[in-house]
Design an enzyme around this catalytic site. Sequence first.
Site, PDB file in Angstrom:
ATOM      1  N   HIS A  78      -2.315  -3.426  -5.304  1.00  0.00           N
ATOM      2  CA  HIS A  78      -1.367  -4.224  -4.932  1.00  0.00           C
ATOM      3  C   HIS A  78      -1.114  -5.149  -6.213  1.00  0.00           C
ATOM      4  O   HIS A  78      -0.901  -6.360  -6.002  1.00  0.00           O
ATOM      5  CB  HIS A  78      -1.771  -4.986  -3.668  1.00  0.00           C
ATOM      6  CG  HIS A  78      -0.516  -5.505  -3.182  1.00  0.00           C
ATOM      7  ND1 HIS A  78       0.132  -4.527  -2.174  1.00  0.00           N
ATOM      8  CD2 HIS A  78       0.160  -6.748  -2.769  1.00  0.00           C
ATOM      9  CE1 HIS A  78       1.221  -4.960  -1.480  1.00  0.00           C
ATOM     10  NE2 HIS A  78       1.045  -6.343  -1.740  1.00  0.00           N
TER      11      HIS A  78
ATOM     12  N   ASP B  29      -2.913  -1.541   0.988  1.00  0.00           N
ATOM     13  CA  ASP B  29      -3.818  -2.220  -0.030  1.00  0.00           C
ATOM     14  C   ASP B  29      -3.752  -3.626   0.262  1.00  0.00           C
ATOM     15  O   ASP B  29      -4.360  -4.622  -0.362  1.00  0.00           O
ATOM     16  CB  ASP B  29      -3.464  -1.984  -1.344  1.00  0.00           C
ATOM     17  CG  ASP B  29      -2.137  -1.973  -1.840  1.00  0.00           C
ATOM     18  OD1 ASP B  29      -1.271  -2.304  -1.082  1.00  0.00           O
ATOM     19  OD2 ASP B  29      -1.641  -1.473  -2.997  1.00  0.00           O
TER      20      ASP B  29
ATOM     21  N   TYR C 236       5.836  -1.723   5.246  1.00  0.00           N
ATOM     22  CA  TYR C 236       4.732  -2.663   5.955  1.00  0.00           C
ATOM     23  C   TYR C 236       4.992  -2.459   7.395  1.00  0.00           C
ATOM     24  O   TYR C 236       5.710  -2.857   8.078  1.00  0.00           O
ATOM     25  CB  TYR C 236       4.764  -3.930   5.435  1.00  0.00           C
ATOM     26  CG  TYR C 236       4.461  -4.467   4.116  1.00  0.00           C
ATOM     27  CD1 TYR C 236       3.126  -4.465   3.831  1.00  0.00           C
ATOM     28  CD2 TYR C 236       5.550  -4.977   3.349  1.00  0.00           C
ATOM     29  CE1 TYR C 236       2.642  -4.761   2.438  1.00  0.00           C
ATOM     30  CE2 TYR C 236       5.154  -5.380   1.911  1.00  0.00           C
ATOM     31  CZ  TYR C 236       3.865  -5.337   1.434  1.00  0.00           C
ATOM     32  OH  TYR C 236       3.443  -5.643   0.374  1.00  0.00           O
TER      33      TYR C 236
END
Length: 462
Positions: A374, A274, A244
């Site tokens: 996700h 996502d 991330y």
Amino acid sequence: MAGIDYNEVAKHNTPTSCWVIIHNIVYDVSDFLPSHPGGANIILRFAGRDATAEFDPIHPPGTLEETLSPSQILGPVDTSTIPITTLPFSTTTTTTNTSEPAASEQVVLPPLSSQLSLYDFEASAQSVLSPKAWAYYTSASDDEYTKAHNGSIFRSILLRPRIFRDVEHVDLSTTLLGIPSRFPVFISPAAMARLAHPSGECGIAEAAGKKGVIQCVSNNASLRPEQISSARISPTQPLWFQLYVQTDRSKSEAMLARISHPDSGYKAVVLTLDAPTPGKREADERVANIASASSAASGNGLDPANPPTQGQGLAKALFAGTSPSLVWEDLAWLREHTHLPIVLKGIQTHEDAALACSPRSLALGVKGIILSNHGGRAADTAPPPMLTLLEIRRYAPDVLEKLEVYIDGGIRRGTDVVKALALGAKAVGIGRPVLYGLSGYGPAGVERVLEILEEEMLIFPC
């Protein structure tokens, strides 16, 4: 030496003087409060108390000793001074008796050999996980339509078995990014595995190594990337790392340097796209007293400048600091900071799949894509990965030639894997089932989850 009187510890329960007890050791965390990645609020909830039960699932061993100075480690508490009615204050359990065993010790789990499907593990996990852990693992966004469709779409796709095919000797082995895999399944990134079992991501790494599949480590793992790497069964066991990108890019750059080291064990970077913003996971937010946790891998948690409000779930806490501003041009930034192959996770349309295999993207090192929403935890009513795969086959079939295409979400049967492969996927990822297998059983449960999928695939060899 008797130790520190519990009544003295209890006096230090303010922001200016905050002591906590972890495993019967007293720590002065007053000066650490402003810099705690999860925010000061959660520590203050335990000020002057025993915080062991809350601390353990989300922090790796040695965290306090590495973070605090020797002068802040005050020494053992005198256990004889702890009132019988005083409880280790925990948000992970609803028990009110410290002599009571943990939930996983109270529940008699079925023998592993009797766990016949991934659904069996979901049922057993619910019986042993705390309400907070269960809500975090199972929750999805809004009305959870996408989560449901991720699985139900497989029931809408029927197999067409052919006859007179020799299937006496079936080889399911494949390669993912050139890395051998025993069969076309990998372990998707799933955060906070120590909520399921003390071994956490290390237990998953052990199981993945024994079963010959690749584990993709979550950016929000409850153990550090190096600790997970050290749990591999051999130095050659490959890992992938999910990234991330943080608003403070320097944090992500530092992480990339760690996992890109030649001895790290990590062989690819999986860039998650996502979830540019956290989904509204109502089940997670409804669980009381889950105002914080911080990831050992990323340090993500509640922002100390923004105290938690009612409805702040664990998922949103872990999302703090994640950048919502990524664009295609940021692939150049990523390539600057790692030599590893890049996999883009979160493709949900054929248009984005085509962009992922554009000459520019390929030149920057994109080698694969994961079709994912996700796990239904981001935008509800987003398409299930299998629908996106069908869309790619219809409108952008060249993607399947230029990139390795994986799907992630809703896989519960070996036939689900076979259907994905038959329609062009290279492999599939499983996340929640791995956490369910880990719950109560530890690494052996994860091994059994993988065994079941492999056994079911062999019934319908592709």
